[in-house]
Scaffold this motif. Structure first.
Motif, short mmCIF file in Angstrom:
data_model
loop_
_atom_site.label_atom_id
_atom_site.label_comp_id
_atom_site.label_asym_id
_atom_site.label_seq_id
_atom_site.Cartn_x
_atom_site.Cartn_y
_atom_site.Cartn_z
N GLN A 1 0.81 -1.21 0.00
CA GLN A 1 0.00 0.00 0.00
C GLN A 1 0.84 1.27 0.00
OE1 GLN A 1 -2.86 -0.24 3.17
NE2 GLN A 1 -3.96 -1.92 2.20
N HIS A 2 1.96 1.25 0.75
CA HIS A 2 2.78 2.47 0.82
C HIS A 2 3.66 2.65 -0.40
CE1 HIS A 2 2.63 2.43 5.54
NE2 HIS A 2 1.43 2.60 4.99
N LYS A 3 4.31 1.60 -0.85
CA LYS A 3 5.33 1.74 -1.88
C LYS A 3 4.86 1.34 -3.28
CE LYS A 3 7.93 3.53 0.96
NZ LYS A 3 7.88 4.98 0.95
N LEU A 4 4.21 0.20 -3.41
CA LEU A 4 3.81 -0.25 -4.74
C LEU A 4 2.56 0.47 -5.26
CD1 LEU A 4 4.47 -4.10 -4.39
CD2 LEU A 4 5.94 -2.35 -5.42
N MET A 5 1.53 0.53 -4.44
CA MET A 5 0.28 1.16 -4.87
C MET A 5 0.27 2.66 -4.59
SD MET A 5 -2.38 -1.80 -3.65
CE MET A 5 -3.84 -0.99 -4.29
N ARG A 6 1.10 3.09 -3.67
CA ARG A 6 1.20 4.51 -3.27
C ARG A 6 -0.16 5.10 -2.86
NH1 ARG A 6 6.04 6.71 -3.76
NH2 ARG A 6 7.59 5.67 -5.03
N LEU A 7 -0.94 4.30 -2.11
CA LEU A 7 -2.22 4.79 -1.61
C LEU A 7 -2.01 5.91 -0.59
CD1 LEU A 7 -4.18 1.46 -1.09
CD2 LEU A 7 -4.38 3.08 -2.97
N HIS A 8 -0.96 5.74 0.21
CA HIS A 8 -0.58 6.73 1.20
C HIS A 8 0.83 6.41 1.67
CE1 HIS A 8 -2.40 3.45 3.65
NE2 HIS A 8 -1.37 3.69 4.44
N GLN A 9 1.46 7.34 2.35
CA GLN A 9 2.74 7.12 3.01
C GLN A 9 2.47 7.09 4.51
OE1 GLN A 9 5.71 6.47 1.51
NE2 GLN A 9 4.53 6.50 -0.38
N ILE A 10 3.43 6.57 5.26
CA ILE A 10 3.25 6.60 6.72
C ILE A 10 3.14 8.04 7.18
CG2 ILE A 10 4.33 6.10 8.94
CD1 ILE A 10 5.63 3.66 7.57
N ARG A 11 4.06 8.83 6.69
CA ARG A 11 4.06 10.25 7.03
C ARG A 11 4.67 11.01 5.86
NH1 ARG A 11 6.36 13.20 12.42
NH2 ARG A 11 5.00 15.01 12.20
N TYR A 12 4.18 12.18 5.61
CA TYR A 12 4.68 12.97 4.49
C TYR A 12 5.77 13.92 4.99
CZ TYR A 12 0.91 10.94 1.88
OH TYR A 12 0.08 10.03 1.27
N VAL A 13 6.99 13.39 4.99
CA VAL A 13 8.18 14.14 5.40
C VAL A 13 9.29 13.86 4.39
CG1 VAL A 13 7.61 14.15 7.86
CG2 VAL A 13 8.93 12.26 6.92
N ASP A 14 10.34 14.66 4.44
CA ASP A 14 11.45 14.48 3.50
C ASP A 14 12.16 13.14 3.69
OD1 ASP A 14 11.03 16.89 2.24
OD2 ASP A 14 12.40 17.99 3.57
N ASN A 15 12.38 12.73 4.93
CA ASN A 15 13.14 11.52 5.21
C ASN A 15 12.20 10.37 5.60
OD1 ASN A 15 15.47 10.07 5.35
ND2 ASN A 15 16.16 10.94 7.29
N VAL A 16 11.29 10.00 4.72
CA VAL A 16 10.28 8.98 5.01
C VAL A 16 10.89 7.59 5.18
CG1 VAL A 16 9.65 8.38 2.63
CG2 VAL A 16 7.93 8.26 4.44
N ILE A 17 12.10 7.37 4.68
CA ILE A 17 12.74 6.05 4.79
C ILE A 17 12.88 5.60 6.24
CG2 ILE A 17 15.11 6.95 4.74
CD1 ILE A 17 13.93 3.73 3.03
N VAL A 18 13.09 6.53 7.15
CA VAL A 18 13.20 6.18 8.58
C VAL A 18 11.88 5.58 9.05
CG1 VAL A 18 13.56 7.10 10.90
CG2 VAL A 18 14.96 7.93 9.00
N TYR A 19 10.77 6.20 8.70
CA TYR A 19 9.45 5.70 9.08
C TYR A 19 9.18 4.34 8.41
CZ TYR A 19 8.49 10.29 11.03
OH TYR A 19 8.54 11.43 11.78
N ASP A 20 9.56 4.22 7.14
CA ASP A 20 9.37 2.95 6.43
C ASP A 20 10.15 1.82 7.10
OD1 ASP A 20 7.70 4.06 4.50
OD2 ASP A 20 9.36 4.50 3.12
#
Length: 168
Positions: A113-132
């Motif tokens: 949902q977050h990466k392949l379909m891009r329905l939403h991100q965990i949080r919309y910040v510059d460094n989202v990789i930490v949240y991922d």
């Protein structure tokens, strides 16, 4: 008499082994989805289930996601109640299913949902990789805990143990 009681309990445990597992998986999936929706969608307002449209559509998608989580949670609990009624609860296996269901859902959410379909991100910040990373590593930890608990019940079933449904 004791051998007959143990044999009956072992039969009950083996007979309802899959149902204990699926009840736990369904409950775990619903519980983590409910937690996700309540904390990240409502309280923190980091995202909606579907963020690629208007806020109204995002809220509607959250409502549908919330309904899904409750159906899964309640379905798992109805299965659990049926197992209790039949005196066939195998708690260790059920908890293994809870952890596995929660982890699989969270990993699916984080990757699909977050990466392949891009329905939403965990949080919309510059460094989202930490949240991922935190999200997906947490999911993997839940899956490992669930798999270990399930593996222990598989071993005890193969060895003829775990005859006590509620205490195993």
């Amino acid at each position: 008499m004791e051998k007959a009681t143990n044999d009956t309990k072992l039969y009950s445990t083996n007979k309802y082994s899959k149902r204990n597992l699926w009840s736990g998986i369904l409950f775990g999936l619903g519980l983590i989805a409910f937690f996700d929706e309540m904390v990240f969608h409502q309280l923190l307002r980091w995202h909606h289930f579907y963020d690629r449209a208007t806020t109204d559509i995002g809220l509607i998608s959250d409502g549908l996601f919330h309904a899904f989580s409750w159906f899964a949670t309640i379905g798992g609990l109805f299965m659990f109640a049926d197992l209790r009624r039949r005196n066939a609860v195998w708690l260790k296996r059920w908890w293994g299913g809870v952890f596995l269901g929660a982890g699989v859902f969270q990993l699916y959410d984080g990757i699909v949902q977050h990466k392949l379909m891009r329905l939403h991100q965990i949080r919309y910040v510059d460094n989202v990789i930490v949240y991922d990373l935190v999200w997906n590593i947490g999911a993997i930890i839940l899956i490992i805990i669930g798999a270990l608990l399930i593996q222990k019940t598989n071993q005890s079933k193969d060895e003829g143990g775990a005859a006590s449904n509620e205490h195993a």
